[in-house]
Design a protein around this motif. Structure first.
Motif, PDB file in Angstrom:
ATOM      1  N   PHE A  73      88.813 -37.433  35.316  1.00  0.00           N
ATOM      2  CA  PHE A  73      87.851 -36.865  36.337  1.00  0.00           C
ATOM      3  C   PHE A  73      88.504 -36.038  37.432  1.00  0.00           C
ATOM      4  CE2 PHE A  73      86.072 -41.132  34.873  1.00  0.00           C
ATOM      5  CZ  PHE A  73      85.318 -40.797  34.095  1.00  0.00           C
ATOM      6  N   THR A  74      89.481 -36.590  37.863  1.00  0.00           N
ATOM      7  CA  THR A  74      90.162 -35.653  39.024  1.00  0.00           C
ATOM      8  C   THR A  74      90.627 -34.310  38.381  1.00  0.00           C
ATOM      9  OG1 THR A  74      92.233 -36.775  38.531  1.00  0.00           O
ATOM     10  CG2 THR A  74      90.897 -37.609  40.294  1.00  0.00           C
ATOM     11  N   LEU A  75      91.097 -34.100  37.159  1.00  0.00           N
ATOM     12  CA  LEU A  75      91.619 -32.973  36.899  1.00  0.00           C
ATOM     13  C   LEU A  75      90.266 -32.065  36.548  1.00  0.00           C
ATOM     14  CD1 LEU A  75      93.827 -30.962  35.252  1.00  0.00           C
ATOM     15  CD2 LEU A  75      93.101 -32.240  33.179  1.00  0.00           C
ATOM     16  N   SER A  76      89.319 -32.595  35.981  1.00  0.00           N
ATOM     17  CA  SER A  76      87.773 -31.954  35.776  1.00  0.00           C
ATOM     18  C   SER A  76      87.731 -31.214  36.968  1.00  0.00           C
ATOM     19  CB  SER A  76      87.120 -32.863  35.225  1.00  0.00           C
ATOM     20  OG  SER A  76      87.052 -33.324  34.123  1.00  0.00           O
ATOM     21  N   LEU A  77      87.508 -32.124  38.109  1.00  0.00           N
ATOM     22  CA  LEU A  77      87.083 -31.470  39.641  1.00  0.00           C
ATOM     23  C   LEU A  77      88.287 -30.557  40.049  1.00  0.00           C
ATOM     24  CD1 LEU A  77      86.021 -34.316  42.239  1.00  0.00           C
ATOM     25  CD2 LEU A  77      84.972 -32.203  41.356  1.00  0.00           C
ATOM     26  N   ALA A  78      89.456 -30.665  39.980  1.00  0.00           N
ATOM     27  CA  ALA A  78      90.335 -29.811  40.399  1.00  0.00           C
ATOM     28  C   ALA A  78      90.465 -28.341  39.697  1.00  0.00           C
ATOM     29  CB  ALA A  78      91.865 -30.302  40.270  1.00  0.00           C
ATOM     30  N   MET A  79      90.017 -28.597  38.311  1.00  0.00           N
ATOM     31  CA  MET A  79      89.855 -27.183  37.447  1.00  0.00           C
ATOM     32  C   MET A  79      88.574 -26.541  37.926  1.00  0.00           C
ATOM     33  SD  MET A  79      91.056 -28.614  33.800  1.00  0.00           S
ATOM     34  CE  MET A  79      90.723 -26.933  32.854  1.00  0.00           C
ATOM     35  N   LYS A  80      87.543 -27.269  38.291  1.00  0.00           N
ATOM     36  CA  LYS A  80      86.306 -26.554  38.992  1.00  0.00           C
ATOM     37  C   LYS A  80      86.682 -25.731  40.037  1.00  0.00           C
ATOM     38  CE  LYS A  80      82.488 -28.646  38.930  1.00  0.00           C
ATOM     39  NZ  LYS A  80      81.536 -28.254  38.075  1.00  0.00           N
ATOM     40  N   VAL A  81      87.550 -26.623  41.098  1.00  0.00           N
ATOM     41  CA  VAL A  81      87.692 -26.045  42.391  1.00  0.00           C
ATOM     42  C   VAL A  81      88.631 -24.983  42.477  1.00  0.00           C
ATOM     43  CG1 VAL A  81      88.512 -26.733  44.726  1.00  0.00           C
ATOM     44  CG2 VAL A  81      87.117 -28.189  43.366  1.00  0.00           C
ATOM     45  N   VAL A  82      89.809 -25.032  41.747  1.00  0.00           N
ATOM     46  CA  VAL A  82      91.000 -23.925  42.082  1.00  0.00           C
ATOM     47  C   VAL A  82      91.237 -23.132  40.726  1.00  0.00           C
ATOM     48  CG1 VAL A  82      91.980 -25.319  43.823  1.00  0.00           C
ATOM     49  CG2 VAL A  82      92.848 -25.496  41.511  1.00  0.00           C
ATOM     50  N   ILE A 211      80.516 -38.251  27.676  1.00  0.00           N
ATOM     51  CA  ILE A 211      79.776 -37.464  26.821  1.00  0.00           C
ATOM     52  C   ILE A 211      79.960 -35.942  26.990  1.00  0.00           C
ATOM     53  CG2 ILE A 211      77.417 -37.635  27.699  1.00  0.00           C
ATOM     54  CD1 ILE A 211      78.296 -38.211  23.867  1.00  0.00           C
ATOM     55  N   ILE A 212      80.505 -35.684  28.263  1.00  0.00           N
ATOM     56  CA  ILE A 212      80.165 -34.042  28.693  1.00  0.00           C
ATOM     57  C   ILE A 212      81.292 -33.365  27.945  1.00  0.00           C
ATOM     58  CG2 ILE A 212      78.964 -34.369  30.924  1.00  0.00           C
ATOM     59  CD1 ILE A 212      81.632 -33.663  32.331  1.00  0.00           C
ATOM     60  N   PHE A 213      82.467 -34.330  27.769  1.00  0.00           N
ATOM     61  CA  PHE A 213      83.444 -33.570  26.955  1.00  0.00           C
ATOM     62  C   PHE A 213      83.013 -33.503  25.545  1.00  0.00           C
ATOM     63  CE2 PHE A 213      85.505 -35.983  30.520  1.00  0.00           C
ATOM     64  CZ  PHE A 213      85.852 -34.996  31.324  1.00  0.00           C
ATOM     65  N   ALA A 214      82.209 -34.094  25.068  1.00  0.00           N
ATOM     66  CA  ALA A 214      81.792 -33.959  23.617  1.00  0.00           C
ATOM     67  C   ALA A 214      80.685 -32.920  23.395  1.00  0.00           C
ATOM     68  CB  ALA A 214      81.281 -35.186  22.882  1.00  0.00           C
ATOM     69  N   ASN A 215      80.204 -32.562  24.806  1.00  0.00           N
ATOM     70  CA  ASN A 215      78.951 -31.794  24.884  1.00  0.00           C
ATOM     71  C   ASN A 215      78.985 -30.345  25.656  1.00  0.00           C
ATOM     72  OD1 ASN A 215      76.294 -31.627  24.052  1.00  0.00           O
ATOM     73  ND2 ASN A 215      75.425 -32.358  26.101  1.00  0.00           N
ATOM     74  N   ASP A 216      80.253 -29.708  25.148  1.00  0.00           N
ATOM     75  CA  ASP A 216      80.683 -28.361  25.938  1.00  0.00           C
ATOM     76  C   ASP A 216      80.102 -28.444  27.517  1.00  0.00           C
ATOM     77  OD1 ASP A 216      81.117 -27.297  23.543  1.00  0.00           O
ATOM     78  OD2 ASP A 216      79.095 -26.876  23.139  1.00  0.00           O
ATOM     79  N   GLY A 217      80.434 -29.466  28.117  1.00  0.00           N
ATOM     80  CA  GLY A 217      80.486 -29.690  29.584  1.00  0.00           C
ATOM     81  C   GLY A 217      79.197 -29.953  30.094  1.00  0.00           C
ATOM     82  N   LYS A 218      78.069 -30.382  29.185  1.00  0.00           N
ATOM     83  CA  LYS A 218      76.867 -30.672  29.761  1.00  0.00           C
ATOM     84  C   LYS A 218      76.574 -32.151  29.618  1.00  0.00           C
ATOM     85  CE  LYS A 218      74.983 -26.143  27.705  1.00  0.00           C
ATOM     86  NZ  LYS A 218      75.550 -26.260  26.391  1.00  0.00           N
ATOM     87  N   VAL A 219      75.793 -32.390  30.436  1.00  0.00           N
ATOM     88  CA  VAL A 219      75.346 -34.027  30.515  1.00  0.00           C
ATOM     89  C   VAL A 219      74.007 -33.811  29.304  1.00  0.00           C
ATOM     90  CG1 VAL A 219      75.878 -34.659  32.701  1.00  0.00           C
ATOM     91  CG2 VAL A 219      73.706 -33.924  32.254  1.00  0.00           C
ATOM     92  N   MET A 220      73.868 -34.978  28.833  1.00  0.00           N
ATOM     93  CA  MET A 220      72.788 -35.165  27.636  1.00  0.00           C
ATOM     94  C   MET A 220      71.540 -34.598  28.158  1.00  0.00           C
ATOM     95  SD  MET A 220      74.254 -36.004  24.874  1.00  0.00           S
ATOM     96  CE  MET A 220      73.150 -36.924  24.058  1.00  0.00           C
ATOM     97  N   GLY A 221      70.808 -34.120  27.200  1.00  0.00           N
ATOM     98  CA  GLY A 221      69.412 -33.602  27.691  1.00  0.00           C
ATOM     99  C   GLY A 221      69.372 -32.713  28.774  1.00  0.00           C
ATOM    100  N   ARG A 224      72.499 -27.933  32.243  1.00  0.00           N
ATOM    101  CA  ARG A 224      73.511 -27.795  33.683  1.00  0.00           C
ATOM    102  C   ARG A 224      74.904 -28.171  32.796  1.00  0.00           C
ATOM    103  NH1 ARG A 224      73.766 -30.748  38.921  1.00  0.00           N
ATOM    104  NH2 ARG A 224      75.844 -29.441  39.808  1.00  0.00           N
ATOM    105  N   GLU A 225      75.607 -26.984  33.449  1.00  0.00           N
ATOM    106  CA  GLU A 225      76.943 -27.068  32.621  1.00  0.00           C
ATOM    107  C   GLU A 225      77.649 -27.442  33.892  1.00  0.00           C
ATOM    108  OE1 GLU A 225      78.899 -23.113  31.928  1.00  0.00           O
ATOM    109  OE2 GLU A 225      78.776 -23.559  29.720  1.00  0.00           O
ATOM    110  N   PHE A 226      78.454 -28.569  33.681  1.00  0.00           N
ATOM    111  CA  PHE A 226      79.060 -29.225  34.727  1.00  0.00           C
ATOM    112  C   PHE A 226      80.718 -28.591  34.727  1.00  0.00           C
ATOM    113  CE2 PHE A 226      75.830 -32.060  35.274  1.00  0.00           C
ATOM    114  CZ  PHE A 226      75.969 -32.441  36.310  1.00  0.00           C
ATOM    115  N   LEU A 227      81.242 -28.272  33.399  1.00  0.00           N
ATOM    116  CA  LEU A 227      82.340 -27.736  33.060  1.00  0.00           C
ATOM    117  C   LEU A 227      82.097 -26.542  32.123  1.00  0.00           C
ATOM    118  CD1 LEU A 227      84.409 -31.024  32.784  1.00  0.00           C
ATOM    119  CD2 LEU A 227      84.901 -29.231  34.509  1.00  0.00           C
ATOM    120  N   THR A 228      82.868 -25.504  31.987  1.00  0.00           N
ATOM    121  CA  THR A 228      82.563 -24.442  30.843  1.00  0.00           C
ATOM    122  C   THR A 228      83.242 -25.114  29.655  1.00  0.00           C
ATOM    123  OG1 THR A 228      84.758 -23.486  31.378  1.00  0.00           O
ATOM    124  CG2 THR A 228      83.030 -22.792  32.806  1.00  0.00           C
TER     125      THR A 228
END
Ligand code: DON
Length: 309
Positions: A73-82, A211-221, A224-228
């Motif tokens: 989770f922290t890696l995901s946030l850091a990648m989003k931020v920097v 599940i976002i890591f199985a779903n291209d960065g999106k929550v189910m349904g 919205r892309e949380f991660l690319t």
């Protein structure tokens, strides 16, 4: 995505039954005093598939200390931020060493081998402390957003317990700082790190988050892309090669999925395009990974035929 008539619930029941009466190998982590109190016989599993279905058994709804699973989770946030700047400060190679090893830092000029060993997670924590006014709140907000569950929280007793015995992690952040790879105070970085590790989540919560890591960065349904897609590819690749420290090869060999473990006894694994699955059993093998958790996931990919290989 069709599941080719695989009955996940039947397979999970079979796994639960196969291991129910077998003697448990491994030892519950005791170097964090609070974790030593968790009963060794807790056992649960939860699988959430991309059709939105949930399958589970045992103690899958009970919250436990996610520990190093939080590093994803922290890696995901850091990648989003920097973005890609992160890779100037942390590598992407497996270390082949235990999660809490300091030895490679000396020859590598304070650049940790990857973001999932403790040294790398400390640099990631430092990035978040630098980039958020309230990094702890930002981490919880990220988890609340991707899970839709605002009850996910830190366990301050576990955080304090880890801090009370955290000599090696103090040494590590001081050592990183001596190389100029920590911007903030040692205390601030470790306060964040001990809190991220103390987050309490159940198998269900973790599968729901991963599940976002199985779903291209999106929550189910949601669209919205949380991660690319590119970020998710990289986060999963690092789980595959570095998620189990000096047992990453063994986990790939036996299970064949990207995954991440924690010393609370949790393991989360992702089948990109199919599911996220979490298993919890506190006794750890000598490499610090849940012994029964690894065995259960080996059975899952063997019985379903769903690994990435
Ligand atoms: O830093 C530590 O020692 C713990 N908070 C986390 C270690 C951990 O979960 C390693 N994973 N298997």
């Amino acid at each position: 995505m069709t599941s080719h008539n695989v009955d996940y619930q039947k397979i999970l029941n079979q796994i639960g039954q196969e291991f129910a009466d077998k003697p448990r190998s491994g030892k519950v982590a005791s170097y964090i005093p609070e974790l030593a109190k968790v009963p060794a016989d807790k056992y649960g599993m939860h699988l959430y598939d991309l059709n939105g279905n949930n399958y589970c058994f045992g103690d899958s709804n009970e919250r436990f200390s996610i520990q190093s699973i939080s590093k994803v989770f922290t890696l995901s946030l850091a990648m989003k931020v920097v973005g890609d700047q992160l890779w100037n400060r942390v590598g992407v190679e497996p270390s082949g060493d235990p999660f809490n090893s300091l030895s490679q830092l000396e020859n590598d000029s304070g650049i940790p081998r990857n973001p999932y060993i403790n040294a790398g997670a400390m640099v990631v924590a430092d990035v978040l402390v630098s980039n958020f006014t309230n990094p702890k709140a930002a981490l919880l907000a990220f988890l609340h957003e991707i899970t839709g569950d605002t009850s996910i929280d830190f366990d301050p007793v576990v955080a304090a317990s880890e801090r009370s015995e955290g000599y090696r992690n103090y040494a590590m952040v001081n050592y990183l700082k001596s190389f100029g790879n920590i911007e903030n105070s040692v205390e601030d970085v470790l306060d964040f790190y001990f809190h991220q590790c103390s987050i309490s989540m159940s198998c269900r919560d973790l599968s729901n988050a991963f599940i976002i890591f199985a779903n291209d960065g999106k929550v189910m349904g949601s669209d919205r892309e949380f991660l690319t897609g590119r970020q998710v590819k990289r986060i999963n690749a690092l789980m595959q090669t570095c998620g189990f420290y000096d047992e990453a090869g063994e986990f790939s060999f036996e299970v064949g999925l990207p995954g991440k473990s924690g010393v609370g006894g949790g393991i989360v694994a992702v089948h990109p395009e199919r599911f996220a699955v979490t298993v919890w059993s506190p006794p750890l093998n000598p490499k610090g990974n849940s012994a029964l958790g690894m065995a259960s996931l080996e059975r899952l990919t063997t019985l379903t035929g769903f690994s990435i290989f």
